[in-house]
Scaffold this motif. Structure first.
Motif, PDB file in Angstrom:
ATOM      1  N   HIS A  18     -62.215  28.291  70.327  1.00 14.39           N
ATOM      2  CA  HIS A  18     -61.578  28.914  71.485  1.00 14.39           C
ATOM      3  C   HIS A  18     -60.216  29.500  71.102  1.00 14.39           C
ATOM      4  N   THR A  19     -59.435  28.747  70.355  1.00 16.44           N
ATOM      5  CA  THR A  19     -58.111  29.215  69.929  1.00 16.44           C
ATOM      6  C   THR A  19     -58.218  30.371  68.948  1.00 16.44           C
ATOM      7  N   SER A  51     -60.324  27.041  82.527  1.00 19.97           N
ATOM      8  CA  SER A  51     -60.122  25.698  81.970  1.00 19.97           C
ATOM      9  C   SER A  51     -61.219  24.752  82.441  1.00 19.97           C
ATOM     10  N   ASN A  54     -59.198  33.820  70.479  1.00 21.79           N
ATOM     11  CA  ASN A  54     -58.094  34.394  71.249  1.00 21.79           C
ATOM     12  C   ASN A  54     -57.010  34.945  70.331  1.00 21.79           C
ATOM     13  N   ASN A  99     -63.869  32.936  78.933  1.00 18.53           N
ATOM     14  CA  ASN A  99     -62.684  33.744  78.667  1.00 18.53           C
ATOM     15  C   ASN A  99     -62.754  35.086  79.386  1.00 18.53           C
ATOM     16  N   THR A 133     -55.776  27.727  75.984  1.00 19.60           N
ATOM     17  CA  THR A 133     -56.593  26.951  75.031  1.00 19.60           C
ATOM     18  C   THR A 133     -56.051  25.535  74.861  1.00 19.60           C
ATOM     19  N   ALA A 146     -62.831  23.579  70.537  1.00 20.01           N
ATOM     20  CA  ALA A 146     -61.464  23.935  70.944  1.00 20.01           C
ATOM     21  C   ALA A 146     -60.830  24.838  69.889  1.00 20.01           C
TER      22      ALA A 146
END
Length: 536
Positions: free
Chosen positions: A285-286, A189, A289, A217, A94, A282
């Motif tokens: 995304h973090t 990525s 996860n 992912n 990430t 972003a």
């Protein structure tokens, strides 16, 4: 059409930059990354942190995934810890999203990218030390990556003014699009960067972009699945763990997308990112996860136990390599450990084969055929490793591996000859007299080889065995002189003795090469030796 070409070119520059960064940093760091992965994973949390850190450093979760597969194969990393390295690599990747969001789509890229490319290229060409040359390659990679982001941003900005994905589009199709893109580019990525720039250019809405990131992912598991083709049992288990984690995380993120986006909006409001859609993506995304890691914390022990109970048939098969596969080719330290374990598994078979001589034995010949095929595969592996960037110590180690492989092939050739001599002797009427003399020496030689294996010393007791060899030779000659052995039987028996002595010398050389290659003497645990020793 020109916008599509710009997007394709931007993706190409981004992928090229990512490859340069990953390869440059992997080589520049040398064995330190491998040592960190092998040693700093003694708990679940430390495995998670090391996976996150390594992925952030080399900018590739795929590289860390393949490295973890290799270290599990070689026995340098426990399966239960490697699982958390994989989970951590998902979190570490990430960082790329944050780099793209906070730098790539905000600043005038050429101000940063061109100097990075220039300095990196100069270091690559003129640096006197190999490590600095590879750092230069990584710096140039960062510059090219930023140039790719700039091209993507321009392409999507112009494309977004004419076309956009309608809000409320079926999210499941966007998730699938993310999976397909990542599988094709072999880089989550790159897909995330594509989605971030599309979001910044107005081509995607925030919810739609979040769905594609979820797909990216999940799509990254394709690398792990490809790595399992022809891989060992442990590599297959770890790849399945990777797939299960990413699928689980992706499904939970999809089902909880509304509350997750609400949390993102709250955090963005607190941190002042509410007007920055790329940074919020972003953050999403973090967050999902992290959610997957938290949800897997209590589940992982059960999943690991289940996976460790699978693929047993390959793990215990004498006909297949157990520790070596292509995942290790780019990991010299792990390859060394796995090669030593593979050679150990073969070496322990020879004392048993020696002790059962003379005489023809179909089962012994079948073991020889299996070993020869495995040794050919080991030779192919060593040839591939030799094409990698190796230091002097690693070159010496793998040269020992080549020599050891040659010794084992010689020993198998000798076993085939001895089998043929035994078959010829059994056709003679005086076979029983020859057998009584030869059996004792070959049994003694087998015991001697086993003792040398346990001691890790190919010279222990060699003088005693040489005396027994001379006694056996004298006994055959005396029996022939007294008229109890025919000339043909005597010739075959003396050839058998000579071949047996030659095999013993090959064994002693092989044991020396193995000890030097492995760096440590072979285990002398009786239970381990019993476990490794196959039926003759």
């Amino acid at each position: 059409m020109e916008y599509v070409i710009a997007v394709l070119g931007g993706v190409g520059l981004f992928l090229l930059g990512m490859w340069l960064i990953t390869e440059g940093l992997k080589v520049a760091a040398g064995a330190s990354l491998e040592r960190l992965l092998a040693k700093w994973t003694r708990s679940r949390l430390r495995g998670l942190l090391s996976g996150t850190l390594l992925t952030a450093v080399v900018q590739s979760s795929s590289a860390v995934t393949v490295a973890a597969l290799g270290f599990v194969n070689s026995g340098l990393l426990r399966f239960e810890r490697a699982v958390w390295v994989i989970f951590g690599s998902n979190l570490g990747t990430t960082l790329t999203a944050w780099v793209v969001a906070l730098i790539g789509v905000k600043f005038k890229i050429d101000v940063l990218a061109l100097p990075l490319v220039g300095v990196g290229a100069l270091l690559r060409v003129f640096a006197p030390v190999d490590r600095y040359r590879n750092l230069g390659m990584a710096l140039a990679g960062f510059g090219i990556l930023f140039m790719g982001i700039d091209v993507l941003s321009g392409g999507f900005e112009n494309l977004g003014s004419q076309f956009s994905v309608p809000e409320g589009a079926a999210l499941v199709w966007l998730v699938l699009a993310g999976i397909v893109l990542t599988s094709l580019m072999q880089s989550s990525s790159a897909t995330v960067a594509l989605v971030l720039t599309a979001l910044a250019g107005g081509l995607l809405g925030f919810r739609e972009a979040a769905a594609m990131v979820i797909g990216a992912n999940v799509g990254t598991t394709s690398t792990a699945l490809i790595a399992t083709l022809g891989a060992t049992a442990n590599a297959r288990r770890l790849a399945i763990a990777h797939v299960l984690f990413n699928l689980f995380t992706g499904v939970m993120a999809y089902l909880l997308i509304a509350p997750l986006l609400a949390v993102v909006n709250v955090v963005a409001g607190v941190t002042g990112l509410e007007e920055d859609p790329a940074a919020r993506l972003a953050l999403f995304h973090t967050l999902f996860n992290l959610l997957g890691i938290l949800l897997m914390w209590p589940v992982e022990p059960f999943m690991s136990r289940f996976l460790l109970s699978r693929f047993k048939e390959r793990q215990h098969s004498l006909a297949k390599l157990q520790f070596l596969d292509r995942n290790l080719i780019a990991l010299p330290d792990a390859a060394r450990a796995a090669l030593a374990q593979e050679m150990e598994r073969l070496l322990v078979q020879y004392p048993v084969a020696m002790a059962t001589l003379p005489g023809a034995d179909a089962k012994r010949l079948s073991h020889v055929a299996i070993r020869d095929r495995l040794l050919e595969e080991i030779g192919d592996f060593l040839a591939d490793v030799g094409r990698q960037h190796l230091n002097d110590e690693q070159i010496t180690v793998f040269q020992m591996g080549w020599r050891l492989q040659g010794n084992l092939l010689n020993m198998d050739d000798t076993l085939e000859r001895l089998n043929g001599l035994g078959l010829a002797l059994q056709r003679h009427d005086d076979w029983a007299r020859v057998e009584s003399i030869l059996v004792d020496w070959f049994a003694s030689a087998g015991r001697q080889m086993e003792e040398e294996w346990r001691a890790g010393d190919g010279s222990a007791g060699a003088e005693t065995l040489l005396n027994k060899y001379e006694q056996a030779k004298h006994g055959l000659l005396a029996s022939a002189m007294s008229g109890n052995l025919s000339r043909a039987s005597l010739d075959l028996a003396l050839q058998s003795l000579s071949q047996g002595r030659w095999m013993l010398e090959q064994w002693q050389r092989a044991l020396e090469y193995y000890t030097n290659m492995a760096g440590t003497p072979p285990a002398d645990d009786p239970e381990d030796s019993e476990r490794l020793m196959p039926d003759a």
